[in-house]
Motif scaffolding. Structure first.
Motif, PDB file in Angstrom:
ATOM      1  N   ALA A 216       0.984  -1.168   0.344  1.00 38.39           N
ATOM      2  CA  ALA A 216      -0.108  -0.400   0.175  1.00 38.39           C
ATOM      3  C   ALA A 216       0.527   1.067  -0.201  1.00 38.39           C
ATOM      4  CB  ALA A 216      -1.050   0.011   1.113  1.00 38.39           C
ATOM      5  N   ASP A 217       0.031   2.705  -0.456  1.00 36.33           N
ATOM      6  CA  ASP A 217       0.773   3.045  -0.662  1.00 36.33           C
ATOM      7  C   ASP A 217       0.420   4.060   0.728  1.00 36.33           C
ATOM      8  OD1 ASP A 217       2.790   4.988  -2.593  1.00 36.33           O
ATOM      9  OD2 ASP A 217       0.755   6.477  -2.514  1.00 36.33           O
ATOM     10  N   GLY A 218       1.756   5.355   0.846  1.00 35.45           N
ATOM     11  CA  GLY A 218       1.230   6.037   2.428  1.00 35.45           C
ATOM     12  C   GLY A 218       1.850   5.509   3.914  1.00 35.45           C
ATOM     13  N   THR A 219       1.075   6.105   4.820  1.00 40.72           N
ATOM     14  CA  THR A 219       1.260   5.080   6.230  1.00 40.72           C
ATOM     15  C   THR A 219       0.008   4.886   6.537  1.00 40.72           C
ATOM     16  OG1 THR A 219       1.634   7.579   7.193  1.00 40.72           O
ATOM     17  CG2 THR A 219       3.740   5.926   6.835  1.00 40.72           C
ATOM     18  N   TRP A 220      -0.023   4.153   7.337  1.00 38.84           N
ATOM     19  CA  TRP A 220      -1.081   3.745   7.680  1.00 38.84           C
ATOM     20  C   TRP A 220      -1.378   3.975   9.813  1.00 38.84           C
ATOM     21  CZ3 TRP A 220      -5.032   3.340   4.466  1.00 38.84           C
ATOM     22  CH2 TRP A 220      -4.340   2.603   3.255  1.00 38.84           C
ATOM     23  N   ALA A 221      -2.074   3.920  10.152  1.00 42.27           N
ATOM     24  CA  ALA A 221      -2.131   3.866  11.855  1.00 42.27           C
ATOM     25  C   ALA A 221      -3.481   3.262  12.282  1.00 42.27           C
ATOM     26  CB  ALA A 221      -1.565   4.918  12.401  1.00 42.27           C
ATOM     27  N   GLU A 222      -3.527   1.704  12.805  1.00 41.31           N
ATOM     28  CA  GLU A 222      -4.331   0.969  13.238  1.00 41.31           C
ATOM     29  C   GLU A 222      -4.869   1.474  14.571  1.00 41.31           C
ATOM     30  OE1 GLU A 222      -4.589  -2.816  13.468  1.00 41.31           O
ATOM     31  OE2 GLU A 222      -3.891  -3.135  11.292  1.00 41.31           O
ATOM     32  N   VAL A 223      -5.992   2.286  14.751  1.00 35.68           N
ATOM     33  CA  VAL A 223      -6.774   2.683  15.964  1.00 35.68           C
ATOM     34  C   VAL A 223      -7.629   2.432  16.530  1.00 35.68           C
ATOM     35  CG1 VAL A 223      -5.441   5.206  15.936  1.00 35.68           C
ATOM     36  CG2 VAL A 223      -7.826   4.981  14.852  1.00 35.68           C
ATOM     37  N   ASP A 224      -8.317   2.337  17.244  1.00 37.99           N
ATOM     38  CA  ASP A 224      -9.734   1.750  17.711  1.00 37.99           C
ATOM     39  C   ASP A 224     -10.572   2.799  18.214  1.00 37.99           C
ATOM     40  OD1 ASP A 224      -9.879  -0.873  18.018  1.00 37.99           O
ATOM     41  OD2 ASP A 224      -8.735  -0.721  19.541  1.00 37.99           O
ATOM     42  N   LEU A 225     -11.531   3.845  18.245  1.00 36.18           N
ATOM     43  CA  LEU A 225     -12.379   5.253  18.131  1.00 36.18           C
ATOM     44  C   LEU A 225     -14.062   4.399  18.609  1.00 36.18           C
ATOM     45  CD1 LEU A 225     -12.428   6.516  14.017  1.00 36.18           C
ATOM     46  CD2 LEU A 225     -11.194   6.427  16.331  1.00 36.18           C
ATOM     47  N   PRO A 226     -14.210   4.842  20.088  1.00 39.18           N
ATOM     48  CA  PRO A 226     -15.643   4.830  20.606  1.00 39.18           C
ATOM     49  C   PRO A 226     -16.656   5.349  19.222  1.00 39.18           C
ATOM     50  CG  PRO A 226     -14.169   6.600  21.138  1.00 39.18           C
ATOM     51  CD  PRO A 226     -13.464   6.521  20.126  1.00 39.18           C
TER      52      PRO A 226
END
Length: 534
Positions: free
Chosen positions: A272-282
């Motif tokens: 994949a291109d770019g950067t990614w952050a896996e986060v948990d959203l309420p």
């Protein structure tokens, strides 16, 4: 007067000093123009007008010499603002003051049309008229009408902004400015002595609106969020409670994403291109914080309460393409959820192409997604599959495909393998995958060198920090428009210049320089190597 690029570009990189000079020049010139409309001018007003005109000329000079404002516009502004105090007390001064007022209207109307142009004309001319009438004994007879007219012009600007009926009118700088331009003229009616100051402040707020960045769209549950964290574009997908992906372009550099007390770095993902952050959203409304070495910015979200698709980089790329194409729809499915009719047809024609080339068997790389399972079954039905196949056919998702091709490239460097080449599914034409090996082939229904694919590639690059195009994003961006019906095999090779004979013209898809706008795979060549497959 007109400043660089025809005025302020809302949300652009406008220097604070450009804003200060422009607003100061507007206010000073409006006071001069207003005094020029007065019938009888006291001596102290004459003296003050000369001082204001001198200040205006200084501001015009700064605008032209320092900020590259339009020279002819600056000259006209300077001449008119000087003529008013010189001609005070003579009938002709009213015409000069009216011309200066018209110039102020033109300068503050750059980019406006229709109702907004009318509203701007009314507000600027009305503010100048207020200055003129405020020194008159008959002022009270006109104040109510003039204040209401100014407030109505402000109300037109507020309603046309698109944020008048949602919470952004109370939570953004633009909303606050729009409320100010409506309320200040009404407030001026109750404070006669300071009323002119209130109207002048309203005029400054009115002109300053153009320098304020447009507020971000309100987040809608299930609709991926495309926003800006400062100057960095950011994508949140699938924008539902639970695990989400926050995506940035590679040009953004090192970033971290904070939600509550947790902070996650944005990192590259294979394929994949770019950067990614896996986060948990309420569930519900909230905001996340994007931090870099130079500061931090917040991005609002509203995930609602319903579940959504699992986070996936290809799915996020498809969502980005749809948002760039103007579609704000809830994300309910992802490309890997099923093998599309178009991709099934492309793979079937790839199988026939390989059989016609004399390929005895292929090595297959797939995954457990519904699309991967169906695609593998389709290939197996037409070709034998073995670990020592004549060709490698990759049908998995992005990350698995990148890993498989990287291994294949390493194997090819050590010994002869896959004599008939490396082939990938149509959804795998991403820059990281295509450049993981020296060359590969892909069956496509569109030519990446044609207008629509190039248009999408340019738009995604311009609006998402130089990001590269993807087939998933292209399909979403297209919407109901057809991409093409004829399938050809395209070769992707890491070459950017092809040797030409004397006088020989360029071959299409063979650029002679590395970076061209709209390239699907930068620093590589994508050209058809087969006729149309039937």
């Amino acid at each position: 007067m007109e400043h660089p690029h025809g005025g302020f570009d809302a949300g652009g990189d406008v220097s604070i000093w450009v804003v200060v000079v422009r607003l100061a020049l507007l206010l000073v010139s409006a006071l001069v123009a207003g005094s020029g409309l007065v019938v009888v001018v006291p001596h102290r007003v004459r003296a003050a007008n000369f001082a204001l005109a001198a200040l205006a000329v200084g501001l015009v000079s700064v605008s032209v010499l320092v900020f590259d404002a339009h020279v002819l516009g600056g000259l006209a502004h300077g001449v008119l603002v000087v003529l008013v105090p010189v001609l005070l007390g003579r009938p002709v001064v009213r015409w000069v003051a009216a011309a200066l007022t018209l110039l102020l209207v033109i300068e503050t109307s750059v980019g406006d049309s229709g109702l907004l142009l009318v509203a701007n004309t009314v507000y600027v001319a009305g503010a100048v008229a207020w200055v003129a009438l405020s020194s008159s004994e008959r002022f009270r007879q006109h104040a109510l009408s003039l204040g209401v007219v100014l407030a109505l012009a402000g109300l037109v600007r507020l309603v046309s902004s698109g944020i008048a009926f949602d919470r952004r009118v109370f939570t953004t700088l633009l909303g606050a400015g729009l409320v100010v331009v409506v309320l200040l003229p009404l407030a001026a009616l109750g404070i006669r002595r300071a009323g002119t100051l209130a109207v002048a402040a309203g005029l400054l707020a009115w002109s300053g609106l153009a320098a304020l960045p447009p507020p971000q769209e309100l987040p809608v549950p299930g609709v991926p969020v495309l926003a800006s964290a400062g100057k960095v574009p950011v994508l949140i997908s699938p924008h539902r409670p639970g695990r989400n992906l926050v995506h940035f372009p590679a040009s953004a550099g090192a970033l971290t994403v904070g939600v509550g007390s947790s902070e996650v770095p944005a990192v590259p993902v294979a394929g994949a291109d770019g950067t990614w952050a896996e986060v948990d959203l309420p569930a519900g409304r909230g905001s996340l914080t994007v931090r870099s070495g130079s500061g931090s910015s917040t991005v609002r979200f509203d995930t609602g309460t319903a579940p959504g698709p699992a986070p996936d980089v290809e799915c996020a790329s498809a969502a980005l393409g749809g948002l760039l194409g103007g579609k704000r729809e809830a994300l309910t499915s992802c490309p890997a959820d099923a093998l599309s009719t178009e991709d099934a047809d492309s793979l079937a024609k790839l199988v026939a192409f390989l059989k016609n080339k004399g390929v005895a068997s292929v090595r297959l790389v797939s995954d457990s997604s519904p699309r991967g399972v169906q695609a593998a079954a389709l290939v197996r039905s037409g070709l034998p599959v073995s670990d020592s196949g004549d060709a490698l056919v990759v049908l998995s998702g992005w990350s698995s495909a990148f890993s498989a091709l990287s291994r294949a490239g390493a194997e090819q460097a050590e010994r002869p393998v896959y004599p008939h080449g490396l082939y990938v599914a149509p959804w795998l034409l991403t820059t990281p995958i295509a450049t993981s090996v020296t060359t590969l082939a892909v069956p496509l229904r569109f030519d990446p060198r044609e207008q629509l694919p190039i248009g999408y590639a340019v738009e995604v690059g311009n609006r998402f920090g130089g990001a590269n195009p993807t087939p998933a994003g292209f399909r979403s961006w297209l919407g109901d428009r057809p991409a093409g019906s004829q399938v050809q095999i395209y070769a992707v090779a890491q070459v950017t210049a092809m040797p030409m004979g004397p006088g020989e013209a360029h071959g299409p898809g063979m650029p002679m320089q590395e970076e061209l706008a709209g390239q699907w795979v930068p620093k590589a060549t994508v050209v058809p190597v087969s006729p149309v497959l039937s």
